[in-house]
Design a protein around this motif. Sequence first.
Motif, PDB file in Angstrom:
ATOM      1  N   ASP A  92       3.341   5.898  -5.803  1.00  0.00           N
ATOM      2  CA  ASP A  92       3.191   5.795  -7.055  1.00  0.00           C
ATOM      3  C   ASP A  92       1.926   6.792  -7.601  1.00  0.00           C
ATOM      4  O   ASP A  92       1.648   6.703  -8.912  1.00  0.00           O
ATOM      5  CB  ASP A  92       3.337   4.342  -7.670  1.00  0.00           C
ATOM      6  N   ALA A 104      -1.241   5.983  -6.579  1.00  0.00           N
ATOM      7  CA  ALA A 104      -2.664   5.169  -6.938  1.00  0.00           C
ATOM      8  C   ALA A 104      -3.723   5.480  -5.722  1.00  0.00           C
ATOM      9  O   ALA A 104      -3.242   5.778  -4.656  1.00  0.00           O
ATOM     10  CB  ALA A 104      -2.150   3.553  -6.642  1.00  0.00           C
ATOM     11  N   GLY A 105      -4.801   5.648  -6.338  1.00  0.00           N
ATOM     12  CA  GLY A 105      -5.736   5.965  -5.389  1.00  0.00           C
ATOM     13  C   GLY A 105      -6.376   4.629  -4.628  1.00  0.00           C
ATOM     14  O   GLY A 105      -5.987   3.978  -4.781  1.00  0.00           O
ATOM     15  N   ARG A 106      -7.101   5.127  -3.770  1.00  0.00           N
ATOM     16  CA  ARG A 106      -7.932   4.107  -2.737  1.00  0.00           C
ATOM     17  C   ARG A 106      -8.498   2.927  -3.561  1.00  0.00           C
ATOM     18  O   ARG A 106      -8.299   1.888  -3.305  1.00  0.00           O
ATOM     19  CB  ARG A 106      -8.771   4.605  -1.929  1.00  0.00           C
ATOM     20  N   PHE A 107      -9.259   3.200  -4.736  1.00  0.00           N
ATOM     21  CA  PHE A 107      -9.978   2.172  -5.227  1.00  0.00           C
ATOM     22  C   PHE A 107      -8.936   1.457  -6.266  1.00  0.00           C
ATOM     23  O   PHE A 107      -9.009   0.316  -6.188  1.00  0.00           O
ATOM     24  CB  PHE A 107     -10.924   2.776  -6.391  1.00  0.00           C
ATOM     25  N   ARG A 108      -7.961   1.879  -6.676  1.00  0.00           N
ATOM     26  CA  ARG A 108      -6.958   1.019  -7.367  1.00  0.00           C
ATOM     27  C   ARG A 108      -6.002   0.527  -6.489  1.00  0.00           C
ATOM     28  O   ARG A 108      -5.653  -0.899  -6.687  1.00  0.00           O
ATOM     29  CB  ARG A 108      -6.097   2.091  -7.883  1.00  0.00           C
ATOM     30  N   ARG A 109      -5.907   0.692  -5.300  1.00  0.00           N
ATOM     31  CA  ARG A 109      -5.028   0.067  -4.073  1.00  0.00           C
ATOM     32  C   ARG A 109      -6.052  -1.246  -3.630  1.00  0.00           C
ATOM     33  O   ARG A 109      -5.457  -2.211  -3.845  1.00  0.00           O
ATOM     34  CB  ARG A 109      -4.687   0.717  -3.024  1.00  0.00           C
ATOM     35  N   TRP A 116      -8.401  -2.533  -5.799  1.00  0.00           N
ATOM     36  CA  TRP A 116      -8.605  -3.457  -7.003  1.00  0.00           C
ATOM     37  C   TRP A 116      -7.369  -4.217  -7.536  1.00  0.00           C
ATOM     38  O   TRP A 116      -7.199  -5.296  -7.767  1.00  0.00           O
ATOM     39  CB  TRP A 116      -8.857  -2.595  -8.125  1.00  0.00           C
ATOM     40  N   HIS A 117      -6.064  -3.627  -7.144  1.00  0.00           N
ATOM     41  CA  HIS A 117      -4.710  -4.158  -7.351  1.00  0.00           C
ATOM     42  C   HIS A 117      -3.916  -4.850  -6.410  1.00  0.00           C
ATOM     43  O   HIS A 117      -3.057  -5.647  -6.822  1.00  0.00           O
ATOM     44  CB  HIS A 117      -3.835  -3.294  -8.295  1.00  0.00           C
ATOM     45  N   ALA A 170       2.257   1.664  -3.389  1.00  0.00           N
ATOM     46  CA  ALA A 170       1.068   2.168  -4.284  1.00  0.00           C
ATOM     47  C   ALA A 170       0.872   3.718  -4.054  1.00  0.00           C
ATOM     48  O   ALA A 170       0.622   4.459  -5.011  1.00  0.00           O
ATOM     49  CB  ALA A 170      -0.189   1.520  -4.058  1.00  0.00           C
ATOM     50  N   TYR A 178       0.906  -1.105   0.065  1.00  0.00           N
ATOM     51  CA  TYR A 178       0.069  -0.219   0.020  1.00  0.00           C
ATOM     52  C   TYR A 178       0.903   1.303   0.011  1.00  0.00           C
ATOM     53  O   TYR A 178       0.526   2.201  -0.805  1.00  0.00           O
ATOM     54  CB  TYR A 178      -0.928  -0.092   1.223  1.00  0.00           C
TER      55      TYR A 178
END
Length: 326
Positions: free
Chosen positions: A224, A226-231, A233-234, A221, A218
């Motif tokens: 880099d 990455a928003g909360r939703f992308r964290r 999801w990925h 991410a 996390y």
Amino acid sequence: MATILQVPAPQTDHTEALTVPRSRRASGFRVHVSRFKWLYLLLLPGLIYFAVFRYAPMFGAVIAFKDFVPFLGIWDSPWVGGAHFVDFFQSPDFPRLLANTLILALLNLTIAFPLTIVIALLLNELRLNLLKRTVQTLIYVPHFLSWTVVASLTYLLFALDTGPLFHFINGILGTDIDFLASADWFRPIIVLQEIWKNTGWGTIIFLAALASVDQEQYEAAIIDGAGRFRRVWHITLPSIRPTIVVMLILQMGQILNTGFEQIYLMTNSLNREVADVFDTFVYFMGITQGSYSYSTAVGLFKAVIGVVLIFGANWLSRRFNQEGIF
């Protein structure tokens, strides 16, 4: 120039080296049991329960292939082979029972099961510990209520002319629907009961899986961008994927077990056409009508289908390079 003679090394039997003497294995097992004797003592009541109430009654399933007469006993009753299975598959009740059971199972599988994961993800995102514990407690409590209490609350909320939800929903829709007697509303009510009672409890396993996710992923991410939703999801979902697959496999094994108490308490003469499932059919045929062999055949058919679904789902999981339960 001297010639160096190479003497071949003696051939050794590696299987003999790897073979542990039986006496040593027995001694190691006794040491292991002696070391963890209190844990085995705690395990003993559970083993006794499953042996007495789960495995021992399986010997009585042989009456599915007999014309069971209580006065003659299990072994002296006449053998009829698969006659009860043939009668059940050819009866007009079979398509209706199968359709009702599968529809309820698929509704729970496609609505209640994913909702458990969603709630676990939402709870995991809460940062206020007091709020998180409060919400967890509130959604866990319904699991400890019996289906009798849940059905009673449902009747109070949807009661004709006096139920608050009866007036609220009919006031919005501009209708006058008796939800408890309507065949169209039976399945939505059953799914809502299942969600309210068991969804919160099912989040425990997924919350435990979420607690093991590496926090450094996390942090990387976030660096880099990455928003909360992308964290989620990925990172989050791929990390708990093995747990989701295992729970889904176990859920497949229970696909024909729609719950006798819940269905029985919510069934009446007006919605019976869509309410009858395998569990209630076994009860009515076996207990109320005394067709012990016929009802056992129906229950055995349901159990065999459950085993087949578990092995099939586990095989598919392995085919897609996912972890299974065995």
